[in-house]
Design a protein around this motif. Structure first.
Motif, PDB file in Angstrom:
ATOM      1  N   TYR A  61       0.851  -1.183   0.000  1.00  0.00           N
ATOM      2  CA  TYR A  61       0.000   0.000   0.000  1.00  0.00           C
ATOM      3  C   TYR A  61       0.889   1.237   0.000  1.00  0.00           C
ATOM      4  O   TYR A  61       2.020   1.223   0.497  1.00  0.00           O
TER       5      TYR A  61
ATOM      6  N   LEU B 257       3.633   0.816   2.767  1.00  0.00           N
ATOM      7  CA  LEU B 257       3.286  -0.177   3.777  1.00  0.00           C
ATOM      8  C   LEU B 257       3.154  -1.550   3.136  1.00  0.00           C
ATOM      9  O   LEU B 257       2.583  -1.694   2.057  1.00  0.00           O
TER      10      LEU B 257
ATOM     11  N   PHE C 283       0.183  -5.398   9.295  1.00  0.00           N
ATOM     12  CA  PHE C 283       1.034  -4.414   8.626  1.00  0.00           C
ATOM     13  C   PHE C 283       2.407  -4.272   9.274  1.00  0.00           C
ATOM     14  O   PHE C 283       2.551  -4.410  10.496  1.00  0.00           O
ATOM     15  N   GLY C 284       3.387  -3.947   8.438  1.00  0.00           N
ATOM     16  CA  GLY C 284       4.691  -3.533   8.927  1.00  0.00           C
ATOM     17  C   GLY C 284       4.665  -2.054   9.276  1.00  0.00           C
ATOM     18  O   GLY C 284       3.644  -1.376   9.118  1.00  0.00           O
TER      19      GLY C 284
ATOM     20  N   TYR D 181      -8.386  -0.386  12.242  1.00  0.00           N
ATOM     21  CA  TYR D 181      -6.978  -0.327  12.590  1.00  0.00           C
ATOM     22  C   TYR D 181      -6.682   0.972  13.333  1.00  0.00           C
ATOM     23  O   TYR D 181      -7.383   1.970  13.171  1.00  0.00           O
TER      24      TYR D 181
ATOM     25  N   GLY E 192       3.250   1.562  11.701  1.00  0.00           N
ATOM     26  CA  GLY E 192       2.308   0.833  10.868  1.00  0.00           C
ATOM     27  C   GLY E 192       0.936   0.772  11.502  1.00  0.00           C
ATOM     28  O   GLY E 192       0.664   1.376  12.534  1.00  0.00           O
ATOM     29  N   LEU E 193       0.062   0.021  10.851  1.00  0.00           N
ATOM     30  CA  LEU E 193      -1.321  -0.119  11.326  1.00  0.00           C
ATOM     31  C   LEU E 193      -1.423  -1.298  12.286  1.00  0.00           C
ATOM     32  O   LEU E 193      -0.917  -2.386  12.001  1.00  0.00           O
ATOM     33  N   ILE E 194      -2.082  -1.061  13.409  1.00  0.00           N
ATOM     34  CA  ILE E 194      -2.305  -2.118  14.391  1.00  0.00           C
ATOM     35  C   ILE E 194      -3.746  -2.586  14.257  1.00  0.00           C
ATOM     36  O   ILE E 194      -4.675  -1.778  14.356  1.00  0.00           O
TER      37      ILE E 194
END
Lengths: 116, 112
Positions: free
Chosen positions: A35, A91, A107-108, B35, B42-44
């Motif tokens: 992304y 991402l 996600f990273g 999220y 980043g997204l959690i």
């Protein structure tokens, strides 16, 4: 690994240079996504892999963007002849297998790319 | 994304107060994911909703998906400074879900 790992965390490049961004998904995850997130916006889909097969690349903004996952694990997003509008956070996310099960993408921390 | 609208765009609440974030889609949602993102990270993953009318809770956060599966809400009870961040809703809008479409995010600030 314990989570999705991306490198480098930060990348600064001059306009016209090529860059390569790496993603190590969670071990065993079949599905992998890239992304692009512009400042102050939500992530925008770029491309999706199922194992080594790139099943959807509809979000890649131009032919300067190329992604691969040759062995079905680590993935690399390459941007050729970078432009200032490529500046964003990239991402990577992985999921066990989006085709066989509805599980969330993890996600990273992303790679923040700045093009000067 | 124009397909998924979040409101409000930003929110400042006093610690201990409740807050609600909404996510509305122009298409049927086959999966709705909430999220949280902190700046530079980043997204959690918080919660996933799939069935119309579904509601899930974790600690002080509750998420709901309406019966028509086009709107979701995220509610935080008795907010704390740790709840500050950007909340993003992401959706599968196709039956064979893979890519997620995200809303623009809601920036939450909790004042102590």
């Amino acid at each position: 690994g314990a989570g999705v790992s991306q490198s480098p965390r930060y990348k600064v490049a001059k306009r016209g240079q090529d860059v390569a961004l790496r993603c190590d998904p969670i071990s065993g995850h079949v599905s992998l996504f890239w992304y692009q997130q512009a400042l102050g916006q939500g992530p925008e889909f770029l491309t999706y892999f199922q194992n080594e097969a790139q099943l959807d690349k509809s979000g890649l903004p131009s032919d300067r963007f190329f992604a691969e996952r040759p062995e079905g694990s680590v993935s690399t997003l390459k941007i050729q002849r970078t432009q200032q509008e490529d500046s964003a956070v990239y991402l990577c996310a992985s999921s066990p297998n989006v085709i066989t099960s509805n599980q969330p993408q993890h996600f990273g921390d992303g790679t923040r790319l700045s093009i000067l | 994304s124009q397909e998924l609208e979040q409101s409000p765009q930003s929110l400042i609440v006093q610690e201990g107060k409740n807050l609600t974030i909404n996510c509305t889609s122009s298409k049927t949602l086959y999966g709705l994911y909430w999220y949280k993102q902190k700046y530079g990270e980043g997204l959690i993953f918080l919660m996933m909703l799939q069935k119309g009318g579904e509601e899930k809770s974790h600690e002080k956060i509750t998420a709901k998906l309406d019966e028509k599966k086009q709107q979701s809400s995220l509610h935080i009870t008795a907010s704390q400074p740790s709840h500050a961040g950007i909340y993003l809703c992401g959706a599968d809008t196709r039956a064979a879900g893979n890519k997620l479409t995200f809303g623009g995010g809601t920036r939450v600030l909790v004042k102590p």
